[in-house]
Write a protein that holds these residues in place. Sequence first.
Motif, PDB file in Angstrom:
ATOM      1  N   PRO A  28       0.823  -1.220   0.000  1.00 26.59           N
ATOM      2  CA  PRO A  28       0.000   0.000   0.000  1.00 26.59           C
ATOM      3  C   PRO A  28       0.852   1.262   0.000  1.00 26.59           C
ATOM      4  N   GLU A  29       1.949   1.234   0.733  1.00 23.32           N
ATOM      5  CA  GLU A  29       2.821   2.410   0.805  1.00 23.32           C
ATOM      6  C   GLU A  29       3.460   2.707  -0.554  1.00 23.32           C
ATOM      7  N   THR A  30       3.894   1.656  -1.252  1.00 28.93           N
ATOM      8  CA  THR A  30       4.488   1.841  -2.579  1.00 28.93           C
ATOM      9  C   THR A  30       3.485   2.470  -3.541  1.00 28.93           C
ATOM     10  N   CYS A  31       2.258   1.994  -3.505  1.00 33.82           N
ATOM     11  CA  CYS A  31       1.232   2.523  -4.401  1.00 33.82           C
ATOM     12  C   CYS A  31       0.971   4.007  -4.127  1.00 33.82           C
ATOM     13  N   LEU A  32       0.940   4.368  -2.854  1.00 30.16           N
ATOM     14  CA  LEU A  32       0.668   5.760  -2.493  1.00 30.16           C
ATOM     15  C   LEU A  32       1.815   6.683  -2.864  1.00 30.16           C
ATOM     16  N   GLN A  33       3.041   6.162  -2.835  1.00 31.27           N
ATOM     17  CA  GLN A  33       4.203   6.999  -3.129  1.00 31.27           C
ATOM     18  C   GLN A  33       4.180   7.547  -4.549  1.00 31.27           C
ATOM     19  N   ALA A  34       3.463   6.889  -5.434  1.00 29.49           N
ATOM     20  CA  ALA A  34       3.398   7.375  -6.815  1.00 29.49           C
ATOM     21  C   ALA A  34       2.630   8.682  -6.921  1.00 29.49           C
ATOM     22  N   GLY A  35       1.781   8.972  -5.943  1.00 26.58           N
ATOM     23  CA  GLY A  35       1.069  10.243  -5.940  1.00 26.58           C
ATOM     24  C   GLY A  35      -0.019  10.354  -6.985  1.00 26.58           C
ATOM     25  N   ARG A  36      -0.531   9.219  -7.428  1.00 24.17           N
ATOM     26  CA  ARG A  36      -1.572   9.190  -8.463  1.00 24.17           C
ATOM     27  C   ARG A  36      -2.720   8.296  -8.017  1.00 24.17           C
ATOM     28  N   THR A  37      -3.890   8.550  -8.573  1.00 26.29           N
ATOM     29  CA  THR A  37      -4.997   7.619  -8.404  1.00 26.29           C
ATOM     30  C   THR A  37      -4.587   6.275  -8.996  1.00 26.29           C
ATOM     31  N   PHE A  38      -4.901   5.187  -8.261  1.00 32.19           N
ATOM     32  CA  PHE A  38      -4.419   3.887  -8.716  1.00 32.19           C
ATOM     33  C   PHE A  38      -5.438   2.785  -8.469  1.00 32.19           C
ATOM     34  N   MET A  39      -5.283   1.716  -9.231  1.00 28.37           N
ATOM     35  CA  MET A  39      -5.975   0.455  -8.993  1.00 28.37           C
ATOM     36  C   MET A  39      -4.937  -0.559  -8.548  1.00 28.37           C
ATOM     37  N   ARG A  40      -5.374  -1.516  -7.727  1.00 28.88           N
ATOM     38  CA  ARG A  40      -4.471  -2.569  -7.264  1.00 28.88           C
ATOM     39  C   ARG A  40      -5.020  -3.916  -7.685  1.00 28.88           C
ATOM     40  N   ALA A  41      -4.192  -4.727  -8.317  1.00 32.99           N
ATOM     41  CA  ALA A  41      -4.615  -6.054  -8.747  1.00 32.99           C
ATOM     42  C   ALA A  41      -4.540  -7.034  -7.589  1.00 32.99           C
ATOM     43  N   ALA A  42      -5.575  -7.839  -7.445  1.00 28.12           N
ATOM     44  CA  ALA A  42      -5.602  -8.947  -6.486  1.00 28.12           C
ATOM     45  C   ALA A  42      -5.554 -10.240  -7.278  1.00 28.12           C
ATOM     46  N   ARG A  43      -4.607 -11.095  -6.935  1.00 27.45           N
ATOM     47  CA  ARG A  43      -4.412 -12.335  -7.685  1.00 27.45           C
ATOM     48  C   ARG A  43      -5.201 -13.448  -6.988  1.00 27.45           C
ATOM     49  N   ILE A  44      -6.316 -13.837  -7.582  1.00 22.20           N
ATOM     50  CA  ILE A  44      -7.243 -14.782  -6.981  1.00 22.20           C
ATOM     51  C   ILE A  44      -6.818 -16.204  -7.349  1.00 22.20           C
ATOM     52  N   PRO A  45      -6.654 -17.102  -6.373  1.00 26.04           N
ATOM     53  CA  PRO A  45      -6.220 -18.473  -6.681  1.00 26.04           C
ATOM     54  C   PRO A  45      -7.172 -19.183  -7.633  1.00 26.04           C
ATOM     55  N   LEU A  46      -6.596 -19.957  -8.540  1.00 23.84           N
ATOM     56  CA  LEU A  46      -7.404 -20.752  -9.456  1.00 23.84           C
ATOM     57  C   LEU A  46      -8.029 -21.945  -8.751  1.00 23.84           C
ATOM     58  N   ASP A  47      -7.311 -22.512  -7.778  1.00 20.73           N
ATOM     59  CA  ASP A  47      -7.822 -23.676  -7.058  1.00 20.73           C
ATOM     60  C   ASP A  47      -8.978 -23.266  -6.163  1.00 20.73           C
ATOM     61  N   GLU A  48      -9.959 -24.166  -6.050  1.00 21.92           N
ATOM     62  CA  GLU A  48     -11.129 -23.865  -5.241  1.00 21.92           C
ATOM     63  C   GLU A  48     -10.836 -23.962  -3.756  1.00 21.92           C
ATOM     64  N   SER A  49      -9.785 -24.674  -3.367  1.00 22.01           N
ATOM     65  CA  SER A  49      -9.431 -24.786  -1.955  1.00 22.01           C
ATOM     66  C   SER A  49      -7.920 -24.673  -1.820  1.00 22.01           C
ATOM     67  N   PRO A  50      -7.437 -24.045  -0.743  1.00 23.27           N
ATOM     68  CA  PRO A  50      -5.989 -23.882  -0.577  1.00 23.27           C
ATOM     69  C   PRO A  50      -5.295 -25.229  -0.448  1.00 23.27           C
ATOM     70  N   ALA A  51      -4.096 -25.312  -1.001  1.00 23.09           N
ATOM     71  CA  ALA A  51      -3.326 -26.555  -0.932  1.00 23.09           C
ATOM     72  C   ALA A  51      -2.421 -26.552   0.303  1.00 23.09           C
ATOM     73  N   ASP A  52      -2.176 -27.732   0.840  1.00 22.47           N
ATOM     74  CA  ASP A  52      -1.210 -27.925   1.936  1.00 22.47           C
ATOM     75  C   ASP A  52      -1.505 -27.060   3.153  1.00 22.47           C
ATOM     76  N   GLY A  53      -2.780 -26.851   3.419  1.00 25.56           N
ATOM     77  CA  GLY A  53      -3.145 -26.117   4.617  1.00 25.56           C
ATOM     78  C   GLY A  53      -2.894 -24.622   4.550  1.00 25.56           C
ATOM     79  N   ALA A  54      -2.577 -24.090   3.389  1.00 30.87           N
ATOM     80  CA  ALA A  54      -2.330 -22.657   3.259  1.00 30.87           C
ATOM     81  C   ALA A  54      -3.636 -21.882   3.486  1.00 30.87           C
ATOM     82  N   ASP A  55      -3.486 -20.637   3.907  1.00 29.37           N
ATOM     83  CA  ASP A  55      -4.661 -19.811   4.131  1.00 29.37           C
ATOM     84  C   ASP A  55      -5.310 -19.446   2.801  1.00 29.37           C
ATOM     85  N   ALA A  56      -6.636 -19.394   2.811  1.00 20.04           N
ATOM     86  CA  ALA A  56      -7.357 -18.952   1.624  1.00 20.04           C
ATOM     87  C   ALA A  56      -7.119 -17.461   1.408  1.00 20.04           C
ATOM     88  N   PHE A  57      -7.220 -17.034   0.151  1.00 23.24           N
ATOM     89  CA  PHE A  57      -7.049 -15.612  -0.139  1.00 23.24           C
ATOM     90  C   PHE A  57      -8.223 -14.839   0.465  1.00 23.24           C
TER      91      PHE A  57
END
Length: 247
Positions: free
Chosen positions: A98-127
């Motif tokens: 968030p800090e990096t995005c704000l440093q640009a001093g411009r209105t911005f959009m941020r991409a969220a990378r949504i997992p393709l798998d329906e459930s997290p693998a190996d006990g990882a936290d869901a997005f």
Amino acid sequence: MNSAPTPASTRTRIKICGLTREEDVDAAVAAGVDAVGFVMYAPSPRHVSAERAAELARRLPPFVTAVLLFVNASAADIAAACALLPTALLQFHGDETPETCLQAGRTFMRAARIPLDESPADGADAFDLVKYVEDFKAAQAILLDAHVDGFGGSGKTFNWSLLPPSVNAHLVLSGGLTPANVTDGILQVRPRCKTLAVDVSSGVEISAPGGSTLKGIKSADKIHHFVAAVRAADDLLAGHHVRLPTA
């Protein structure tokens, strides 16, 4: 008989990304899109220089926005591009904080990378999209794309039905959209957020042998079909009786 105007609350904004040619910018504008995107990420096959992006952006009429897509770019590179395109919106698609995005001093959009798998693998936290939205609350919108290896547009579709039922943000649906599936995507995701926009790249590119596309080379016909499919979704959400467009 013409349908009634679509209410502003259900009008889906449209961005065509990965533009590299004058004729594609003109086709997007003619189709009535709201924004066009230029990829500032050198490893991408759709990359253009900031100078080239500025040249293409000069073709845009008022109220069509240029968007610059960055992936882990340096502050100097972002500033240089912004100097050439002083009214462009920024889109961050890498590991930016968030800090990096704000440093640009411009209105911005941020991409969220949504997992393709329906459930997290190996006990990882869901997005956690709700938390992600809170972390990047300064963003004008959160762009949803599929999480695949590498950065930039994935061309893959994630499972829209697994998104949270209520997200307090303006969202931009991306990842594997085409004229054939964008209507369904809007109908599924629009009720979950404040407003919805859509972002397409490979889905409106000219087809190449073997089922791939010519990266960065857009099809005017596909752009127009994509826009028609978006407007059909808007009419359905507004309760109008419409005939869905055919490709």
